[in-house]
Design a protein around this motif. Structure first.
Motif, PDB file in Angstrom:
ATOM      1  N   CYS A  36       0.833  -1.209   0.000  1.00 51.44           N
ATOM      2  CA  CYS A  36       0.000   0.000   0.000  1.00 51.44           C
ATOM      3  C   CYS A  36       0.868   1.259   0.000  1.00 51.44           C
ATOM      4  O   CYS A  36       0.548   2.245  -0.682  1.00 51.44           O
ATOM      5  CB  CYS A  36      -0.922   0.001   1.214  1.00 51.44           C
ATOM      6  SG  CYS A  36      -2.245  -1.229   1.147  1.00 51.44           S
ATOM      7  N   GLU A  41      -1.213   4.237  -1.403  1.00 49.07           N
ATOM      8  CA  GLU A  41      -2.558   4.035  -0.859  1.00 49.07           C
ATOM      9  C   GLU A  41      -2.457   4.165   0.662  1.00 49.07           C
ATOM     10  O   GLU A  41      -2.574   3.195   1.417  1.00 49.07           O
ATOM     11  CB  GLU A  41      -3.088   2.662  -1.275  1.00 49.07           C
ATOM     12  CG  GLU A  41      -3.242   2.527  -2.782  1.00 49.07           C
ATOM     13  CD  GLU A  41      -3.638   1.124  -3.208  1.00 49.07           C
ATOM     14  OE1 GLU A  41      -3.721   0.225  -2.335  1.00 49.07           O
ATOM     15  OE2 GLU A  41      -3.864   0.917  -4.420  1.00 49.07           O
ATOM     16  N   TYR A  42      -2.213   5.385   1.102  1.00 51.67           N
ATOM     17  CA  TYR A  42      -1.839   5.620   2.490  1.00 51.67           C
ATOM     18  C   TYR A  42      -2.965   5.315   3.475  1.00 51.67           C
ATOM     19  O   TYR A  42      -2.703   4.826   4.588  1.00 51.67           O
ATOM     20  CB  TYR A  42      -1.360   7.060   2.656  1.00 51.67           C
ATOM     21  CG  TYR A  42      -0.104   7.373   1.869  1.00 51.67           C
ATOM     22  CD1 TYR A  42       0.971   6.484   1.861  1.00 51.67           C
ATOM     23  CD2 TYR A  42       0.008   8.541   1.119  1.00 51.67           C
ATOM     24  CE1 TYR A  42       2.125   6.756   1.141  1.00 51.67           C
ATOM     25  CE2 TYR A  42       1.161   8.825   0.393  1.00 51.67           C
ATOM     26  CZ  TYR A  42       2.214   7.932   0.408  1.00 51.67           C
ATOM     27  OH  TYR A  42       3.353   8.210  -0.313  1.00 51.67           O
ATOM     28  N   GLU A  43      -4.196   5.577   3.094  1.00 51.96           N
ATOM     29  CA  GLU A  43      -5.306   5.319   4.014  1.00 51.96           C
ATOM     30  C   GLU A  43      -5.465   3.818   4.257  1.00 51.96           C
ATOM     31  O   GLU A  43      -5.749   3.391   5.387  1.00 51.96           O
ATOM     32  CB  GLU A  43      -6.601   5.919   3.473  1.00 51.96           C
ATOM     33  CG  GLU A  43      -6.614   7.439   3.446  1.00 51.96           C
ATOM     34  CD  GLU A  43      -6.328   8.048   4.818  1.00 51.96           C
ATOM     35  OE1 GLU A  43      -6.824   7.493   5.828  1.00 51.96           O
ATOM     36  OE2 GLU A  43      -5.605   9.066   4.870  1.00 51.96           O
ATOM     37  N   HIS A  44      -5.290   3.019   3.217  1.00 52.21           N
ATOM     38  CA  HIS A  44      -5.342   1.563   3.391  1.00 52.21           C
ATOM     39  C   HIS A  44      -4.196   1.094   4.289  1.00 52.21           C
ATOM     40  O   HIS A  44      -4.392   0.212   5.145  1.00 52.21           O
ATOM     41  CB  HIS A  44      -5.268   0.862   2.035  1.00 52.21           C
ATOM     42  CG  HIS A  44      -6.480   1.028   1.187  1.00 52.21           C
ATOM     43  ND1 HIS A  44      -7.750   0.730   1.627  1.00 52.21           N
ATOM     44  CD2 HIS A  44      -6.630   1.479  -0.090  1.00 52.21           C
ATOM     45  CE1 HIS A  44      -8.628   0.971   0.676  1.00 52.21           C
ATOM     46  NE2 HIS A  44      -7.974   1.436  -0.381  1.00 52.21           N
ATOM     47  N   LEU A  46      -2.652   2.847   6.627  1.00 56.96           N
ATOM     48  CA  LEU A  46      -2.919   3.283   7.998  1.00 56.96           C
ATOM     49  C   LEU A  46      -3.955   2.385   8.670  1.00 56.96           C
ATOM     50  O   LEU A  46      -3.829   2.042   9.853  1.00 56.96           O
ATOM     51  CB  LEU A  46      -3.391   4.739   8.009  1.00 56.96           C
ATOM     52  CG  LEU A  46      -2.321   5.785   7.689  1.00 56.96           C
ATOM     53  CD1 LEU A  46      -2.964   7.158   7.485  1.00 56.96           C
ATOM     54  CD2 LEU A  46      -1.268   5.856   8.801  1.00 56.96           C
ATOM     55  N   GLU A  47      -4.963   2.005   7.917  1.00 63.28           N
ATOM     56  CA  GLU A  47      -5.987   1.113   8.460  1.00 63.28           C
ATOM     57  C   GLU A  47      -5.382  -0.232   8.840  1.00 63.28           C
ATOM     58  O   GLU A  47      -5.668  -0.782   9.918  1.00 63.28           O
ATOM     59  CB  GLU A  47      -7.098   0.924   7.426  1.00 63.28           C
ATOM     60  CG  GLU A  47      -8.243   0.049   7.909  1.00 63.28           C
ATOM     61  CD  GLU A  47      -9.319  -0.129   6.843  1.00 63.28           C
ATOM     62  OE1 GLU A  47     -10.079  -1.112   6.939  1.00 63.28           O
ATOM     63  OE2 GLU A  47      -9.396   0.716   5.917  1.00 63.28           O
ATOM     64  N   ASP A  50      -3.257   0.129  12.018  1.00 64.20           N
ATOM     65  CA  ASP A  50      -4.076   0.162  13.234  1.00 64.20           C
ATOM     66  C   ASP A  50      -4.534  -1.241  13.625  1.00 64.20           C
ATOM     67  O   ASP A  50      -4.499  -1.614  14.804  1.00 64.20           O
ATOM     68  CB  ASP A  50      -5.284   1.083  13.038  1.00 64.20           C
ATOM     69  CG  ASP A  50      -4.913   2.557  13.099  1.00 64.20           C
ATOM     70  OD1 ASP A  50      -3.876   2.896  13.713  1.00 64.20           O
ATOM     71  OD2 ASP A  50      -5.660   3.380  12.526  1.00 64.20           O
ATOM     72  N   LYS A  70       3.410   4.539  10.841  1.00 64.83           N
ATOM     73  CA  LYS A  70       2.319   5.518  10.823  1.00 64.83           C
ATOM     74  C   LYS A  70       2.881   6.933  10.799  1.00 64.83           C
ATOM     75  O   LYS A  70       2.410   7.791  10.049  1.00 64.83           O
ATOM     76  CB  LYS A  70       1.428   5.335  12.053  1.00 64.83           C
ATOM     77  CG  LYS A  70       0.526   4.130  12.009  1.00 64.83           C
ATOM     78  CD  LYS A  70      -0.471   4.121  13.177  1.00 64.83           C
ATOM     79  CE  LYS A  70      -1.475   5.238  13.064  1.00 64.83           C
ATOM     80  NZ  LYS A  70      -2.501   5.180  14.132  1.00 64.83           N
ATOM     81  N   GLN A  77       2.060  12.282   3.814  1.00 62.66           N
ATOM     82  CA  GLN A  77       0.786  12.926   3.488  1.00 62.66           C
ATOM     83  C   GLN A  77       0.806  14.431   3.726  1.00 62.66           C
ATOM     84  O   GLN A  77      -0.095  15.134   3.277  1.00 62.66           O
ATOM     85  CB  GLN A  77      -0.333  12.310   4.340  1.00 62.66           C
ATOM     86  CG  GLN A  77      -0.710  10.891   3.975  1.00 62.66           C
ATOM     87  CD  GLN A  77      -1.797  10.353   4.887  1.00 62.66           C
ATOM     88  OE1 GLN A  77      -1.770  10.528   6.096  1.00 62.66           O
ATOM     89  NE2 GLN A  77      -2.787   9.699   4.289  1.00 62.66           N
ATOM     90  N   ASN A  79       0.520  15.664   6.668  1.00 64.80           N
ATOM     91  CA  ASN A  79      -0.395  15.864   7.789  1.00 64.80           C
ATOM     92  C   ASN A  79       0.423  16.154   9.040  1.00 64.80           C
ATOM     93  O   ASN A  79       0.729  15.259   9.830  1.00 64.80           O
ATOM     94  CB  ASN A  79      -1.274  14.623   7.970  1.00 64.80           C
ATOM     95  CG  ASN A  79      -2.393  14.845   8.963  1.00 64.80           C
ATOM     96  OD1 ASN A  79      -2.334  15.750   9.804  1.00 64.80           O
ATOM     97  ND2 ASN A  79      -3.421  14.017   8.888  1.00 64.80           N
TER      98      ASN A  79
END
Length: 202
Positions: A36, A41-44, A46-47, A50, A70, A77, A79
């Protein structure tokens, strides 16, 4: 096997199916997270991180690895808020006592504000973490000396002797004398045990 799947036309669907089927295997999850990341595909990722932190919560090394990943993803990102928050989590919970992470968090604050933040860190470090490397990082040599002189044995004294001897030569000498051990050795009565001597601290 996963390498073979990657060469197939519908590889992503097959990889997803394989990974989810073997999701409890940390190596499979780590492969999926890296995939990922490579595809941004950073959100995948991160999920999955977690979920991995929850599944592998008993393994401190893996939790630290996931938490660091993370932090890196948040940085990629852009963020900054999440990145800084994750640094705090690493410093206080997931990977505490590591100078390079501590230094990374320090870079997020101006010097005057950092003095207050570092005291917050020192006050909230887990009990199993020694702050000696962080004291050295901050050149808080009076606190480092207190740790060294209060520790059993000579290990910490030898580790930080070069750092402390300029400002605290007398204290180090006294501490060395107090921790020196004299040994008395006598011939072993049963050489068959593999030891020719029995030694006792006096």
């Amino acid at each position: 096997y996963l390498g073979m799947i990657e060469k197939q036309k519908n590889s992503r669907i097959l990889i997803e199916e394989f990974c989810r089927k073997h999701w409890r295997n940390s190596s499979v999850r780590r492969y999926y997270i890296e995939l990922c990341r490579k595809k941004k595909e950073y959100e995948h990722a991160l999920e999955a991180l977690d979920e991995s932190m929850a599944l592998d919560k008993e393994y401190r090394g893996l939790v630290a690895e996931y938490s660091n990943q993370k932090k890196e993803i948040f940085l990629l990102q852009g963020n900054q808020e999440a990145y800084r928050k994750q640094l705090w989590k690493l410093v206080l919970e997931d990977d505490p006592g590591k100078p390079h992470i501590y230094r990374e968090l320090k870079e997020q604050y101006p010097p005057e504000e950092w003095k207050e933040k570092r005291e917050e860190i020192f006050a909230n470090l887990p009990g199993y973490v020694r702050p000696d490397e962080l004291y050295k990082e901050e050149m808080l040599y009076d606190r480092l000396l207190e740790l060294v002189t209060g520790s059993p044995g000579l290990d910490m004294l030898q580790q930080y002797e070069d750092v402390l001897k300029k400002d605290y030569p007398g204290e180090l000498l006294q501490n060395t004398k107090g921790k020196s051990i004299r040994w008395r050795c006598t011939p072993a009565t049963e050489p068959s045990t593999g030891s020719l001597w029995h030694c006792f601290a006096e």
